[in-house]
Design a protein around this motif. Structure first.
Motif, PDB file in Angstrom:
ATOM      1  N   GLY A 117      34.978  26.897  62.185  1.00  0.00           N
ATOM      2  CA  GLY A 117      36.417  26.821  61.929  1.00  0.00           C
ATOM      3  C   GLY A 117      36.727  26.264  60.556  1.00  0.00           C
ATOM      4  O   GLY A 117      37.661  26.725  59.879  1.00  0.00           O
ATOM      5  N   VAL A 118      35.948  25.273  60.109  1.00  0.00           N
ATOM      6  CA  VAL A 118      36.129  24.735  58.760  1.00  0.00           C
ATOM      7  C   VAL A 118      35.893  25.833  57.725  1.00  0.00           C
ATOM      8  O   VAL A 118      36.665  26.000  56.772  1.00  0.00           O
ATOM      9  N   GLY A 119      34.843  26.620  57.911  1.00  0.00           N
ATOM     10  CA  GLY A 119      34.535  27.691  56.969  1.00  0.00           C
ATOM     11  C   GLY A 119      35.604  28.760  56.932  1.00  0.00           C
ATOM     12  O   GLY A 119      36.017  29.220  55.851  1.00  0.00           O
ATOM     13  N   VAL A 120      36.083  29.178  58.104  1.00  0.00           N
ATOM     14  CA  VAL A 120      37.124  30.211  58.158  1.00  0.00           C
ATOM     15  C   VAL A 120      38.409  29.715  57.504  1.00  0.00           C
ATOM     16  O   VAL A 120      39.051  30.433  56.730  1.00  0.00           O
ATOM     17  N   GLY A 121      38.804  28.486  57.784  1.00  0.00           N
ATOM     18  CA  GLY A 121      40.036  27.947  57.198  1.00  0.00           C
ATOM     19  C   GLY A 121      39.959  27.840  55.692  1.00  0.00           C
ATOM     20  O   GLY A 121      40.897  28.233  54.970  1.00  0.00           O
ATOM     21  N   GLU A 122      38.831  27.342  55.189  1.00  0.00           N
ATOM     22  CA  GLU A 122      38.704  27.161  53.740  1.00  0.00           C
ATOM     23  C   GLU A 122      38.596  28.488  52.993  1.00  0.00           C
ATOM     24  O   GLU A 122      38.861  28.551  51.790  1.00  0.00           O
ATOM     25  N   ALA A 123      38.214  29.553  53.696  1.00  0.00           N
ATOM     26  CA  ALA A 123      38.133  30.869  53.056  1.00  0.00           C
ATOM     27  C   ALA A 123      39.502  31.365  52.613  1.00  0.00           C
ATOM     28  O   ALA A 123      39.595  32.277  51.781  1.00  0.00           O
ATOM     29  N   ALA A 124      40.577  30.780  53.124  1.00  0.00           N
ATOM     30  CA  ALA A 124      41.928  31.224  52.764  1.00  0.00           C
ATOM     31  C   ALA A 124      42.408  30.644  51.445  1.00  0.00           C
ATOM     32  O   ALA A 124      43.333  31.191  50.833  1.00  0.00           O
ATOM     33  N   LEU A 125      41.793  29.560  50.974  1.00  0.00           N
ATOM     34  CA  LEU A 125      42.373  28.815  49.856  1.00  0.00           C
ATOM     35  C   LEU A 125      42.139  29.462  48.489  1.00  0.00           C
ATOM     36  O   LEU A 125      43.092  29.836  47.799  1.00  0.00           O
ATOM     37  N   SER A 126      40.905  29.577  48.064  1.00  0.00           N
ATOM     38  CA  SER A 126      40.637  29.955  46.671  1.00  0.00           C
ATOM     39  C   SER A 126      41.075  31.364  46.293  1.00  0.00           C
ATOM     40  O   SER A 126      41.730  31.547  45.264  1.00  0.00           O
ATOM     41  N   PRO A 127      40.745  32.420  47.070  1.00  0.00           N
ATOM     42  CA  PRO A 127      41.203  33.752  46.657  1.00  0.00           C
ATOM     43  C   PRO A 127      42.712  33.846  46.501  1.00  0.00           C
ATOM     44  O   PRO A 127      43.217  34.420  45.524  1.00  0.00           O
ATOM     45  N   ALA A 128      43.464  33.278  47.449  1.00  0.00           N
ATOM     46  CA  ALA A 128      44.926  33.331  47.361  1.00  0.00           C
ATOM     47  C   ALA A 128      45.448  32.476  46.208  1.00  0.00           C
ATOM     48  O   ALA A 128      46.404  32.848  45.525  1.00  0.00           O
ATOM     49  N   THR A 129      44.821  31.324  45.971  1.00  0.00           N
ATOM     50  CA  THR A 129      45.230  30.467  44.862  1.00  0.00           C
ATOM     51  C   THR A 129      44.970  31.142  43.523  1.00  0.00           C
ATOM     52  O   THR A 129      45.825  31.132  42.628  1.00  0.00           O
ATOM     53  N   TYR A 130      43.783  31.739  43.355  1.00  0.00           N
ATOM     54  CA  TYR A 130      43.480  32.442  42.106  1.00  0.00           C
ATOM     55  C   TYR A 130      44.517  33.523  41.828  1.00  0.00           C
ATOM     56  O   TYR A 130      44.964  33.696  40.686  1.00  0.00           O
ATOM     57  N   SER A 131      44.890  34.250  42.872  1.00  0.00           N
ATOM     58  CA  SER A 131      45.879  35.319  42.710  1.00  0.00           C
ATOM     59  C   SER A 131      47.237  34.756  42.285  1.00  0.00           C
ATOM     60  O   SER A 131      47.902  35.296  41.391  1.00  0.00           O
ATOM     61  N   MET A 132      47.662  33.664  42.904  1.00  0.00           N
ATOM     62  CA  MET A 132      48.949  33.064  42.542  1.00  0.00           C
ATOM     63  C   MET A 132      48.952  32.547  41.118  1.00  0.00           C
ATOM     64  O   MET A 132      49.923  32.752  40.370  1.00  0.00           O
ATOM     65  N   LEU A 133      47.897  31.855  40.721  1.00  0.00           N
ATOM     66  CA  LEU A 133      47.852  31.291  39.371  1.00  0.00           C
ATOM     67  C   LEU A 133      47.885  32.388  38.313  1.00  0.00           C
ATOM     68  O   LEU A 133      48.439  32.198  37.232  1.00  0.00           O
ATOM     69  N   SER A 134      47.299  33.535  38.620  1.00  0.00           N
ATOM     70  CA  SER A 134      47.320  34.649  37.671  1.00  0.00           C
ATOM     71  C   SER A 134      48.727  35.198  37.481  1.00  0.00           C
ATOM     72  O   SER A 134      49.043  35.765  36.432  1.00  0.00           O
ATOM     73  N   ASP A 135      49.576  35.039  38.484  1.00  0.00           N
ATOM     74  CA  ASP A 135      50.970  35.468  38.361  1.00  0.00           C
ATOM     75  C   ASP A 135      51.845  34.390  37.727  1.00  0.00           C
ATOM     76  O   ASP A 135      52.903  34.690  37.173  1.00  0.00           O
ATOM     77  N   LEU A 136      51.426  33.140  37.800  1.00  0.00           N
ATOM     78  CA  LEU A 136      52.235  32.042  37.289  1.00  0.00           C
ATOM     79  C   LEU A 136      51.985  31.745  35.818  1.00  0.00           C
ATOM     80  O   LEU A 136      52.868  31.229  35.123  1.00  0.00           O
ATOM     81  N   PHE A 137      50.774  32.048  35.320  1.00  0.00           N
ATOM     82  CA  PHE A 137      50.401  31.672  33.953  1.00  0.00           C
ATOM     83  C   PHE A 137      50.000  32.902  33.143  1.00  0.00           C
ATOM     84  O   PHE A 137      49.387  33.828  33.684  1.00  0.00           O
ATOM     85  N   PRO A 138      50.309  32.886  31.842  1.00  0.00           N
ATOM     86  CA  PRO A 138      49.813  33.957  30.973  1.00  0.00           C
ATOM     87  C   PRO A 138      48.310  33.827  30.789  1.00  0.00           C
ATOM     88  O   PRO A 138      47.717  32.786  31.076  1.00  0.00           O
ATOM     89  N   ARG A 139      47.708  34.884  30.287  1.00  0.00           N
ATOM     90  CA  ARG A 139      46.252  34.967  30.183  1.00  0.00           C
ATOM     91  C   ARG A 139      45.664  33.785  29.409  1.00  0.00           C
ATOM     92  O   ARG A 139      44.631  33.232  29.801  1.00  0.00           O
ATOM     93  N   GLU A 140      46.314  33.384  28.306  1.00  0.00           N
ATOM     94  CA  GLU A 140      45.739  32.344  27.459  1.00  0.00           C
ATOM     95  C   GLU A 140      45.885  30.941  28.041  1.00  0.00           C
ATOM     96  O   GLU A 140      45.335  29.981  27.509  1.00  0.00           O
ATOM     97  N   ARG A 141      46.615  30.785  29.145  1.00  0.00           N
ATOM     98  CA  ARG A 141      46.733  29.486  29.819  1.00  0.00           C
ATOM     99  C   ARG A 141      45.988  29.455  31.148  1.00  0.00           C
ATOM    100  O   ARG A 141      45.880  28.401  31.770  1.00  0.00           O
ATOM    101  N   LEU A 142      45.485  30.599  31.581  1.00  0.00           N
ATOM    102  CA  LEU A 142      44.912  30.693  32.924  1.00  0.00           C
ATOM    103  C   LEU A 142      43.657  29.841  33.083  1.00  0.00           C
ATOM    104  O   LEU A 142      43.449  29.226  34.131  1.00  0.00           O
TER     105      LEU A 142
END
Length: 474
Positions: A117-142
């Motif tokens: 359960g710990v592994g399944v839950g943590e699998a949700a964090l990084s891919p979704a976070t990476y995607s959000m940060l790419s929409d929030l910041f320009p390339r040179e700040r990412l």
């Protein structure tokens, strides 16, 4: 007085965007504490659950890493299609409850399911976070944004070792603790409850204060319609840039192999070679993670951004290559010197450079991937990286120690061998991948330039638009 919106300012302030980075980083801290705290409590857990070393290794590695890696793909598909903050919040709540469930486990099977359960839950964090940060910041700040987020892994890992060291010391005075309602439980079980349950509050704050950012860089088909989210399309995209992704995925995975080797086997090396107690090993490694690794991960992101600003489109790959070159000597040598202070000094340098791939590998993927595929492409990388770096790398060290050198005290030699081979492979693959990466980025930039930007805010019905952002709060 209302907070000024960003479009009324001459330059973007990125206040809200950095708030999102920090709340994601805090979640990452908790994820690594929950993930790593098991490592230094091996003896009391083995004793009370009556399990073997092999069973404990399954709890620490297999139960977590396999389900973390495999479940990352379907969860990333949801992140590319639906509101990412909701998915992250659900993941935080799941792994927090699963960590607390580890504290309630009475046998091996219950603990194994809880670690899944710990592994399944943590699998949700990084891919979704990476995607959000790419929409929030320009390339040179990412790179810097991802670097700050990635600090959470080493802050959390350091805290886990420090907490583990403290609990080992505490167990000398008390074996059980009585808690109202719950009753009498063992001290190591209390630790899981303490580090697990606060994550529920993080999940609540996340869902209430973070909204799904407008998706940028969406691709269209030949008719001009937005392409649908699809795992098949994501895999086809990887295949269309197979040379780039092969060098990226494998290069950074071998880089990660050295990092996981350092984090997993360094306590055993200092215990067996220099006579550290488990508590001393926990405090020492925890302090190094909090200092050297956090500095290194930020430096890697800064270097990636600096190279991009200077016109190096392969900046993230080049920053990773520089880090791997800096890692090679100290990662091999720190187990081969007989002076403790010299060994620790080399370990600090090794940990600093070992942290470079976290922001650089992510920045490279997010620069190249279309929006509809960012989380899925990140999940494929995490799948490869976890299986090679964590699954294969840490096991190879044990096999060399047990089957070839036939001495537990030779673990330092095993680490040096694995670190040497893995880091050399990382250097070669990242060097080879730079030219492929430049061509892939140029191709995708030309493709995006031919199509007008797609405004997802008019079409993304899954976004939690009823949740205000800090800019909208009066």
């Amino acid at each position: 007085m209302a907070i000024a919106s960003r479009n009324t300012l001459s330059k973007p302030s990125y206040v809200y965007e950095w708030y999102v980075v920090l709340i994601c980083m805090l979640a990452y801290v908790f994820s690594f504490v929950d993930r790593q705290v098991l490592a230094l409590m091996i003896e009391p857990i083995k004793r009370d659950l009556q399990i073997s070393d092999t069973q404990f290794s399954l709890l620490q590695g297999f139960a977590f890493s396999l389900f973390y890696a495999v479940m990352g793909m379907p969860i990333a598909y949801l992140a590319d299609r639906f509101a990412r903050p909701r998915i992250i919040a659900i993941g935080i709540a799941l792994w927090s409850l699963a960590t607390a469930a580890c504290g309630a486990s009475q046998n091996f099977l219950q603990m194994f399911v809880a670690r899944m359960g710990v592994g399944v839950g943590e699998a949700a964090l990084s891919p979704a976070t990476y995607s959000m940060l790419s929409d929030l910041f320009p390339r040179e700040r990412l790179g810097r944004a991802v670097g700050v987020y990635s600090l959470g892994s080493f802050i959390g890992g350091g805290m886990a070792f420090l907490i583990g060291g403290y609990v080992i010391g505490l167990l000398k005075q008390m074996a059980t603790v009585t808690i109202p309602v719950i009753g009498t439980i063992r001290s190591w079980q209390v630790t899981f409850l303490i580090v697990g349950l606060p994550g529920i509050l993080i999940a609540l704050v996340f869902i209430l204060t973070v909204r799904n950012p407008q998706r940028k860089g969406l691709t269209r088909d030949a008719t001009g319609q937005q392409e649908r989210v699809s795992m098949v399309r994501a895999l086809r995209f990887i295949g269309s840039h197979r040379k780039t992704f092969s060098c990226h995925y494998l290069g950074f995975s071998f880089y990660a192999m050295t990092l996981y080797c350092l984090m997993s086997w360094t306590p055993a090396f200092y215990i067996r070679h220099f006579g550290f107690t488990p508590m001393q090993a926990g405090y020492t490694l925890g302090t190094i993670l909090l200092v050297a690794n956090t500095t290194g991960v930020f430096a890697g992101g800064w270097l990636s951004d600096t190279l991009l600003k200077r016109g190096r489109t392969d900046g993230p790959m080049l920053a990773g290559l520089i880090g791997a070159i800096g890692l090679l000597l100290p990662a091999v040598a720190f187990t081969q010197v007989e002076n403790l202070n010299a060994s620790l000094a080399l370990l600090v340098v090794a940990m600093f450079f070992a942290s470079f791939p976290l922001p650089t590998s992510t920045a490279a993927m997010q620069m190249l991937a279309p929006n509809q595929m960012r989380a899925q492409i990140s999940a494929v990388f995490l799948l490869v990286s976890n299986l090679i770096g964590l699954g294969v790398g840490t096991t190879v060290v044990a096999l060399i120690t047990d089957k070839v050198l036939v001495s537990p005290k030779a673990v330092g030699v095993s680490m040096s061998i694995v670190n040497l081979v893995a880091t050399l492979l990382a250097i070669f693959l990242l060097w080879l991948g730079r030219a492929h990466f430049r061509r892939s980025v140029s191709h995708e930039d030309q493709h995006k330039a031919r199509a007008p930007e797609y405004d997802s805010s008019k079409h993304d019905t899954t976004s939690p638009t009823n949740i205000p952002t800090p800019q909208e709060i009066s």
